[in-house]
Write a protein that holds these residues in place. Sequence first.
Motif, PDB file in Angstrom:
ATOM      1  N   UNK A  86       0.830  -1.204   0.000  1.00  0.00           N
ATOM      2  CA  UNK A  86       0.000   0.000   0.000  1.00  0.00           C
ATOM      3  C   UNK A  86       0.866   1.256   0.000  1.00  0.00           C
ATOM      4  N   UNK A  87       1.958   1.235   0.734  1.00  0.00           N
ATOM      5  CA  UNK A  87       2.864   2.382   0.747  1.00  0.00           C
ATOM      6  C   UNK A  87       3.485   2.600  -0.628  1.00  0.00           C
ATOM      7  N   UNK A  88       3.852   1.517  -1.306  1.00  0.00           N
ATOM      8  CA  UNK A  88       4.404   1.630  -2.661  1.00  0.00           C
ATOM      9  C   UNK A  88       3.352   2.211  -3.618  1.00  0.00           C
ATOM     10  N   UNK A  89       2.124   1.731  -3.486  1.00  0.00           N
ATOM     11  CA  UNK A  89       1.052   2.213  -4.352  1.00  0.00           C
ATOM     12  C   UNK A  89       0.787   3.696  -4.115  1.00  0.00           C
ATOM     13  N   UNK A  90       0.763   4.102  -2.856  1.00  0.00           N
ATOM     14  CA  UNK A  90       0.527   5.507  -2.529  1.00  0.00           C
ATOM     15  C   UNK A  90       1.608   6.398  -3.149  1.00  0.00           C
ATOM     16  N   UNK A  91       2.852   5.952  -3.038  1.00  0.00           N
ATOM     17  CA  UNK A  91       3.964   6.720  -3.603  1.00  0.00           C
ATOM     18  C   UNK A  91       3.853   6.825  -5.120  1.00  0.00           C
ATOM     19  N   UNK A  92       3.523   5.710  -5.775  1.00  0.00           N
ATOM     20  CA  UNK A  92       3.422   5.718  -7.233  1.00  0.00           C
ATOM     21  C   UNK A  92       2.253   6.563  -7.715  1.00  0.00           C
ATOM     22  N   UNK A  93       1.130   6.473  -7.015  1.00  0.00           N
ATOM     23  CA  UNK A  93      -0.068   7.177  -7.466  1.00  0.00           C
ATOM     24  C   UNK A  93       0.008   8.679  -7.238  1.00  0.00           C
ATOM     25  N   UNK A  94       0.830   9.101  -6.303  1.00  0.00           N
ATOM     26  CA  UNK A  94       1.031  10.537  -6.114  1.00  0.00           C
ATOM     27  C   UNK A  94       1.607  11.180  -7.368  1.00  0.00           C
ATOM     28  N   UNK A  95       2.326  10.389  -8.161  1.00  0.00           N
ATOM     29  CA  UNK A  95       2.980  10.908  -9.360  1.00  0.00           C
ATOM     30  C   UNK A  95       2.142  10.723 -10.618  1.00  0.00           C
ATOM     31  N   UNK A  96       1.175   9.778 -10.594  1.00  0.00           N
ATOM     32  CA  UNK A  96       0.501   9.426 -11.846  1.00  0.00           C
ATOM     33  C   UNK A  96      -0.996   9.670 -11.874  1.00  0.00           C
ATOM     34  N   UNK A  97      -1.626   9.884 -10.724  1.00  0.00           N
ATOM     35  CA  UNK A  97      -3.090   9.939 -10.707  1.00  0.00           C
ATOM     36  C   UNK A  97      -3.650  11.284 -11.121  1.00  0.00           C
ATOM     37  N   UNK A  98      -2.789  12.312 -11.254  1.00  0.00           N
ATOM     38  CA  UNK A  98      -3.262  13.616 -11.701  1.00  0.00           C
ATOM     39  C   UNK A  98      -4.204  14.238 -10.684  1.00  0.00           C
ATOM     40  N   UNK A  99      -5.311  14.789 -11.194  1.00  0.00           N
ATOM     41  CA  UNK A  99      -6.261  15.462 -10.332  1.00  0.00           C
ATOM     42  C   UNK A  99      -7.295  14.511  -9.743  1.00  0.00           C
ATOM     43  N   UNK A 100      -7.281  13.254 -10.156  1.00  0.00           N
ATOM     44  CA  UNK A 100      -8.328  12.329  -9.745  1.00  0.00           C
ATOM     45  C   UNK A 100      -8.094  11.865  -8.309  1.00  0.00           C
ATOM     46  N   UNK A 101      -9.170  11.726  -7.581  1.00  0.00           N
ATOM     47  CA  UNK A 101      -9.104  11.326  -6.181  1.00  0.00           C
ATOM     48  C   UNK A 101      -8.792   9.840  -6.047  1.00  0.00           C
ATOM     49  N   UNK A 102      -7.839   9.512  -5.165  1.00  0.00           N
ATOM     50  CA  UNK A 102      -7.530   8.121  -4.837  1.00  0.00           C
ATOM     51  C   UNK A 102      -7.570   7.976  -3.321  1.00  0.00           C
ATOM     52  N   UNK A 103      -8.366   7.034  -2.853  1.00  0.00           N
ATOM     53  CA  UNK A 103      -8.488   6.744  -1.430  1.00  0.00           C
ATOM     54  C   UNK A 103      -7.839   5.386  -1.159  1.00  0.00           C
ATOM     55  N   UNK A 104      -7.114   5.296  -0.060  1.00  0.00           N
ATOM     56  CA  UNK A 104      -6.397   4.060   0.270  1.00  0.00           C
ATOM     57  C   UNK A 104      -7.002   3.416   1.511  1.00  0.00           C
ATOM     58  N   UNK A 105      -7.312   2.128   1.408  1.00  0.00           N
ATOM     59  CA  UNK A 105      -7.868   1.374   2.526  1.00  0.00           C
ATOM     60  C   UNK A 105      -6.936   0.213   2.866  1.00  0.00           C
ATOM     61  N   UNK A 106      -6.364   0.184   4.068  1.00  0.00           N
ATOM     62  CA  UNK A 106      -5.465  -0.912   4.452  1.00  0.00           C
ATOM     63  C   UNK A 106      -6.240  -2.101   5.000  1.00  0.00           C
TER      64      UNK A 106
END
Length: 275
Positions: A86-106
């Motif tokens: 999840x930490x890896x995904x959060x880091x990657x998505x900060x760079x690629x998701x643009x303006x779209x909202x991403x919510x993370x659930x552990x």
Amino acid sequence: MTTPASPFSAHGDRHFDGLADKFAASLYGGARGELRLALLDRLLPEMLALEGQPVLDVGGGLGQLAAWFAGRGHPVTLAEPSAEMLARAREALQETSGECEVTFLPVPLQALPEQAPGPWSLIACHAVLEWLGDPRGALATLAGLLAPGGQLSLMVFNRDALRFSNVIKGNLEKALADRLEGKGLRRRLTPISPLTHAQVMAWCDALGLEVRAVAGVRVFHDYLRQPPERDDERDRLLELEWRYCRAEPHWRLGRYLLYTLVRPDASPFPAEEPL
């Protein structure tokens, strides 16, 4: 002496904490990972009705699929039980998701009815069921999260392809005995619950899910004696994969099977039958 942590959850599911690097290299690194993502990039827009709707990405791992949906304007909720992944995904998505909202659930899949009940018009669950102790129960949980008319993009590791691959490698006794599942021990990444197309069809029928589309992902690549090395060879292989990924009989031996499953508007979700 310290007892090593079990690689399994209380539900009998395979854990991936401590394996993010190996997971990334084995499943996404190199030509086969690139081919998988390239095929999904073509298949998903044709197999799904995409209207920018919110997406629940179940077992989202390193975030590649979440990034794909977010990059196309979908708000994404990524559920992943491994803190490291999840930490890896959060880091990657900060760079690629643009303006779209991403919510993370552990959270694991089993917690989603409480943590992300929806109902959801679009759920993606790719390469997850094969790592679970109860894949049939997991599919029932996903079906229960769908809104009437909702779509489930499901991708599973193909047991029949695993058998064929073992025969090609000369593991004849293993194939005859049908000992195809991984044990989930050490750092090996053979799934503990590979599934057949027949199993998926039977479960969908029992759960009232309609199968709208099916495709095989990597129907040729994993059986090659020598994977392509040059760019032009990889391009030709991609075109072959694309041409036959939904054609009989080739799709049935894809390393992964990709489905679009729909909960019908008019059919109430059936009560789950005892296993």
